[in-house]
Enzyme design. Structure first.
Site, PDB file in Angstrom:
ATOM      1  N   ARG A   1       0.833  -1.202   0.000  1.00 35.48           N
ATOM      2  CA  ARG A   1       0.000   0.000   0.000  1.00 35.48           C
ATOM      3  C   ARG A   1       0.864   1.247   0.000  1.00 35.48           C
ATOM      4  NH1 ARG A   1      -3.836  -1.220   4.274  1.00 35.48           N
ATOM      5  NH2 ARG A   1      -5.075  -2.173   2.648  1.00 35.48           N
ATOM      6  N   TYR A   2       2.003   1.184   0.680  1.00 28.23           N
ATOM      7  CA  TYR A   2       2.912   2.323   0.781  1.00 28.23           C
ATOM      8  C   TYR A   2       4.188   1.983   0.014  1.00 28.23           C
ATOM      9  CZ  TYR A   2       0.007   3.137   4.962  1.00 28.23           C
ATOM     10  OH  TYR A   2      -1.032   3.323   5.836  1.00 28.23           O
TER      11      TYR A   2
ATOM     12  N   ARG B   1       7.111  -0.019   2.190  1.00 22.05           N
ATOM     13  CA  ARG B   1       6.899  -1.203   3.015  1.00 22.05           C
ATOM     14  C   ARG B   1       5.778  -2.086   2.484  1.00 22.05           C
ATOM     15  NH1 ARG B   1       5.016   3.573   4.894  1.00 22.05           N
ATOM     16  NH2 ARG B   1       3.356   3.731   6.435  1.00 22.05           N
TER      17      ARG B   1
ATOM     18  N   CYS C   1      -5.212 -17.597  14.228  1.00 22.11           N
ATOM     19  CA  CYS C   1      -4.757 -16.891  15.427  1.00 22.11           C
ATOM     20  C   CYS C   1      -4.985 -17.779  16.640  1.00 22.11           C
ATOM     21  CB  CYS C   1      -5.570 -15.620  15.639  1.00 22.11           C
ATOM     22  SG  CYS C   1      -5.488 -14.499  14.243  1.00 22.11           S
TER      23      CYS C   1
ATOM     24  N   CYS D   1     -10.539 -12.382  17.962  1.00 18.20           N
ATOM     25  CA  CYS D   1     -11.125 -11.160  18.505  1.00 18.20           C
ATOM     26  C   CYS D   1     -12.453 -10.937  17.811  1.00 18.20           C
ATOM     27  CB  CYS D   1     -10.196  -9.982  18.231  1.00 18.20           C
ATOM     28  SG  CYS D   1      -8.480 -10.343  18.681  1.00 18.20           S
TER      29      CYS D   1
ATOM     30  N   CYS E   1     -12.403  -8.366  14.943  1.00 14.75           N
ATOM     31  CA  CYS E   1     -11.283  -8.483  13.992  1.00 14.75           C
ATOM     32  C   CYS E   1     -11.596  -7.864  12.634  1.00 14.75           C
ATOM     33  CB  CYS E   1     -10.934  -9.954  13.798  1.00 14.75           C
ATOM     34  SG  CYS E   1      -9.653 -10.190  12.546  1.00 14.75           S
TER      35      CYS E   1
ATOM     36  N   ARG F   1     -10.039  -8.500   9.935  1.00 17.12           N
ATOM     37  CA  ARG F   1      -9.870  -9.483   8.859  1.00 17.12           C
ATOM     38  C   ARG F   1     -10.698 -10.737   9.143  1.00 17.12           C
ATOM     39  NH1 ARG F   1      -3.826  -8.132   8.588  1.00 17.12           N
ATOM     40  NH2 ARG F   1      -3.801  -6.443   7.079  1.00 17.12           N
TER      41      ARG F   1
ATOM     42  N   ASP G   1     -12.090  -0.558  12.604  1.00 17.97           N
ATOM     43  CA  ASP G   1     -12.407  -0.780  11.191  1.00 17.97           C
ATOM     44  C   ASP G   1     -13.789  -1.416  11.107  1.00 17.97           C
ATOM     45  OD1 ASP G   1      -9.852   0.092  10.236  1.00 17.97           O
ATOM     46  OD2 ASP G   1      -9.017  -1.782  10.976  1.00 17.97           O
TER      47      ASP G   1
ATOM     48  N   ASP H   1      -7.733   3.524   9.452  1.00 21.15           N
ATOM     49  CA  ASP H   1      -7.393   2.903   8.177  1.00 21.15           C
ATOM     50  C   ASP H   1      -8.518   3.275   7.220  1.00 21.15           C
ATOM     51  OD1 ASP H   1      -5.878   1.150   6.454  1.00 21.15           O
ATOM     52  OD2 ASP H   1      -5.277   0.119   8.302  1.00 21.15           O
TER      53      ASP H   1
ATOM     54  N   LYS I   1      -3.404   4.307   6.395  1.00 19.43           N
ATOM     55  CA  LYS I   1      -3.773   4.859   7.704  1.00 19.43           C
ATOM     56  C   LYS I   1      -3.448   6.350   7.754  1.00 19.43           C
ATOM     57  CE  LYS I   1      -1.615   1.070   9.694  1.00 19.43           C
ATOM     58  NZ  LYS I   1      -2.083  -0.047   8.892  1.00 19.43           N
TER      59      LYS I   1
HETATM   60  C1  LIG Z   1      -0.961  -0.868   8.538  1.00 21.99           C
HETATM   61  C2  LIG Z   1      -0.221  -1.259   7.357  1.00 21.99           C
HETATM   62  C3  LIG Z   1       1.156  -1.035   7.262  1.00 21.99           C
HETATM   63  C4  LIG Z   1       1.964  -0.437   8.370  1.00 21.99           C
HETATM   64  O1  LIG Z   1       1.751   0.915   8.496  1.00 21.99           O
HETATM   65  P1  LIG Z   1       2.651   1.745   9.510  1.00 21.99           P
HETATM   66  O2  LIG Z   1       1.971   3.072   9.517  1.00 21.99           O
HETATM   67  O3  LIG Z   1       4.020   1.764   8.946  1.00 21.99           O
HETATM   68  O4  LIG Z   1       2.605   1.040  10.812  1.00 21.99           O
HETATM   69  C5  LIG Z   1       1.798  -1.386   6.105  1.00 21.99           C
HETATM   70  N1  LIG Z   1       1.148  -1.935   5.072  1.00 21.99           N
HETATM   71  C6  LIG Z   1      -0.178  -2.161   5.135  1.00 21.99           C
HETATM   72  C7  LIG Z   1      -0.823  -2.763   3.960  1.00 21.99           C
HETATM   73  C8  LIG Z   1      -0.904  -1.834   6.273  1.00 21.99           C
HETATM   74  O5  LIG Z   1      -2.210  -2.098   6.319  1.00 21.99           O
HETATM   75  S1  SF4 Z   2      -7.476  -8.870  15.396  1.00 23.71           S
HETATM   76 FE1  SF4 Z   2      -7.922 -10.576  13.999  1.00 23.71          FE
HETATM   77  S2  SF4 Z   2      -5.933 -11.099  13.097  1.00 23.71           S
HETATM   78 FE2  SF4 Z   2      -5.530  -9.906  14.971  1.00 23.71          FE
HETATM   79  S3  SF4 Z   2      -5.303 -11.452  16.620  1.00 23.71           S
HETATM   80 FE3  SF4 Z   2      -7.448 -10.763  16.626  1.00 23.71          FE
HETATM   81  S4  SF4 Z   2      -8.465 -12.299  15.351  1.00 23.71           S
HETATM   82 FE4  SF4 Z   2      -6.293 -12.460  14.870  1.00 23.71          FE
END
Ligand SMILES: *Cc1c(COP(=O)(O)O)cnc(C)c1O
Ligand code: SF4
Length: 378
Positions: free
Chosen positions: A112-113, A116, A125, A129, A132, A134, A295, A332, A339
Site C-alpha cells: 500500500r505504501y 513497506r 490466530c 477477537c 477483527c 480481517r 475498522d 485505516d 492509515k
Molecule cells: C498498517 C499497514 C502497514 C503499516 O503501516 P505503519 O503506519 O508503517 O505502521 C503497512 N502496510 C499495510 C498494507 C498496512 O495495512
Molecule cells: S485482530 Fe484478527 S488477526 Fe488480529 S489477533 Fe485478533 S483475530 Fe487475529
C-alpha cells in the site's frame, strides 16, 4: 532464564482467584468448550452457536483465566466470547474494510505504501477477537499458513523492488508459526539487501506467552536486520505477569517493542482504562504506537464509537500522561488508502475581521488556547 520463568509462573498461579472453575489447559475453540468451561451460560451458548457458524472462535487458557465470570461486562470476555450482536450487520460495514484486496499483487502480500509491504503469513490466530478487521479471511477454512510457493512469490516481489525498506509480518497471527518456519522467513527476507527492517504484528506475547521461547527469539534474530515486534493489546489486564515476562525476553534479546490498541466500546473507551493500558505498556518497555479507530468489519457495530469520542480520549491522555505513553490515533481509510492520524488537532489558524491571516491559536495540555503570532512570510 527458563527456570526463573517457571518460578514466576508458579508464584503467579498461587495468587490467582480460587473461585474460578479449573483452569483451561488447552485453547477453547468451540461454543461447547466455552460453555463447559463456565464462560457461556446455556442461553448465551445457544446464540453463540449461530455466531460460531459464521466467524471463528478461540480463547487461550491465559485469556480464559483472566475473564471474570461474575461480570457480564467483563472487558476480556467482551473481546473474545461470541455475542449475538455479531449477527447484525450495518450498511457501512464491509467484508474487506481496509481494502487489502485492492493492493495485493501476490497472494498474502499487501503493498500500500512505497517503502513497506505487509505479508499475511498465517490466516489463523491463537485467539479470535470479536472485532477483527480481517474476520472474513482469518480462521476460516483453507490453508492456515501461507504456502511455500506464495512465500517465494512474495520474496521475489520484495527482492525486485529496492524501494521496499521494511517488511511487516502479520496475519492472522504470525507467531503461530513454528520457530523453524520463522527462521526460514527471517533468513529469506533478511537476505534481501534493501530490506532493513522486519516487523512482526502479534497478540501472542499476551495471549499465549509460553510461545515466546528461546528458539523463537533466536529465529527472529537470525538475520542482521533490525527486528521490531508490535503487540496488540486492548486492556491493561491483558498485560499479566507472564505477558510482561514474555515481552521482557524479546526486549532483552534486543528486539524493540511497540503497541497497538483498538479503541473498543465497552472494553477501553474510558480515560482510566486507556491511561492504565498505555502506562502498562511503557512500564513493560513497550512504546505505544497506534490507537486504532475501529475498522468497520461485519458484525462489529457494538464495538463502534464516534471519532469525536476517540479525540476526546486522546486529549484526556495528553492532559495526564507523558509523551512516551501517547500513541497516535489512526484510521485505516476504507477502500485501501492507508492509515491517517485523526487528531485531535491542537492548532487553529486565526484570521482577522476581513479574513486576512492573523497567526495561529494553539491549545495546551490543559485545553487553554494561546495565540502564537502572525505567520512568517514565505
Ligand atoms: C498498517 C499497514 C502497514 C503499516 O503501516 P505503519 O503506519 O508503517 O505502521 C503497512 N502496510 C499495510 C498494507 C498496512 O495495512
Ligand atoms: S485482530 Fe484478527 S488477526 Fe488480529 S489477533 Fe485478533 S483475530 Fe487475529
Amino acid at each position: 532464564m527458563e527456570s526463573s520463568n517457571v518460578l514466576k509462573t508458579a508464584a503467579f498461579a498461587k495468587h490467582s482467584p480460587k473461585r474460578h472453575p479449573p483452569k483451561a489447559r488447552v485453547s477453547l475453540t468451540s461454543v461447547a468448550a466455552l460453555a463447559k468451561a463456565g464462560l457461556l451460560s446455556s442461553e448465551r451458548a445457544e446464540d453463540a452457536r449461530q455466531v460460531a457458524e459464521r466467524y471463528a472462535v478461540a480463547v487461550t487458557p491465559p485469556m480464559a483465566a483472566l475473564m471474570d465470570r461474575s461480570d457480564e461486562k467483563d472487558p476480556i470476555a467482551r473481546q473474545f466470547l461470541p455475542s449475538p450482536a455479531e449477527l447484525e450487520t450495518t450498511v457501512e460495514e464491509s467484508t474487506d474494510p481496509i481494502g487489502d484486496d485492492a493492493h495485493s499483487p501476490t497472494e498474502g502480500l499487501v503493498h500500500r505504501y512505497p517503502d513497506r509491504v505487509l505479508i499475511k503469513l498465517a490466516s489463523v490466530c491463537p485467539v479470535y477477537c470479536r472485532f477483527c478487521f480481517r474476520r472474513e479471511t482469518v480462521g476460516r477454512k483453507g490453508e492456515a499458513l501461507l504456502s511455500a510457493s506464495a512465500l517465494e512469490a512474495a520474496l521475489a516481489y520484495v527482492a525486485a523492488r529496492p524501494s521496499i525498506f521494511e517488511v511487516i509480518f502479520s496475519g492472522g497471527d504470525p507467531f503461530i508459526l513454528s520457530a523453524r518456519r520463522v527462521r526460514q522467513v527471517v533468513e529469506a527476507f533478511g537476505d534481501v539487501p534493501h530490506v532493513e527492517v522486519l516487523r512482526w504484528h502479534t497478540r501472542v506475547p499476551a495471549v499465549a506467552p509460553e510461545r515466546i521461547t528461546t528458539s523463537l527469539i533466536r529465529a527472529l534474530k537470525s538475520s542482521r536486520k533490525a527486528v521490531y515486534v508490535a503487540l496488540h493489546a486492548n486492556h491493561p489486564r491483558e498485560l499479566t505477569q507472564e505477558a510482561v515476562s514474555a515481552c521482557a525476553r524479546l526486549i532483552d534479546a534486543g528486539i524493540p517493542m511497540l503497541s497497538q490498541t483498538v479503541l473498543l466500546k465497552g472494553v477501553n473507551d474510558d480515560e482510566e482504562t486507556l491511561a492504565a493500558l498505555m502506562r502498562a505498556f511503557v512500564a513493560a518497555r513497550i512504546k505505544p504506537y497506534y490507537l486504532h479507530h475501529l475498522d468497520r468489519a461485519s458484525g462489529t457495530s457494538h464495538f463502534a464509537l464516534p471519532i469525536e469520542r476517540g479525540q476526546e480520549l486522546m486529549r484526556a491522555l495528553r492532559g495526564r500522561l507523558s509523551g512516551l505513553c501517547l500513541p497516535s490515533y489512526v484510521l485505516d481509510i476504507p477502500g485501501g488508502h492507508g492509515k491517517s492520524p485523526i487528531g485531535p488537532t491542537y492548532l487553529e489558524r486565526l484570521s482577522n475581521k476581513v479574513g486576512a491571516e492573523n497567526g495561529w491559536a494553539i491549545q495546551d495540555f490543559k485545553g487553554r488556547t494561546h495565540p502564537i503570532g502572525a505567520p512568517a512570510r514565505r
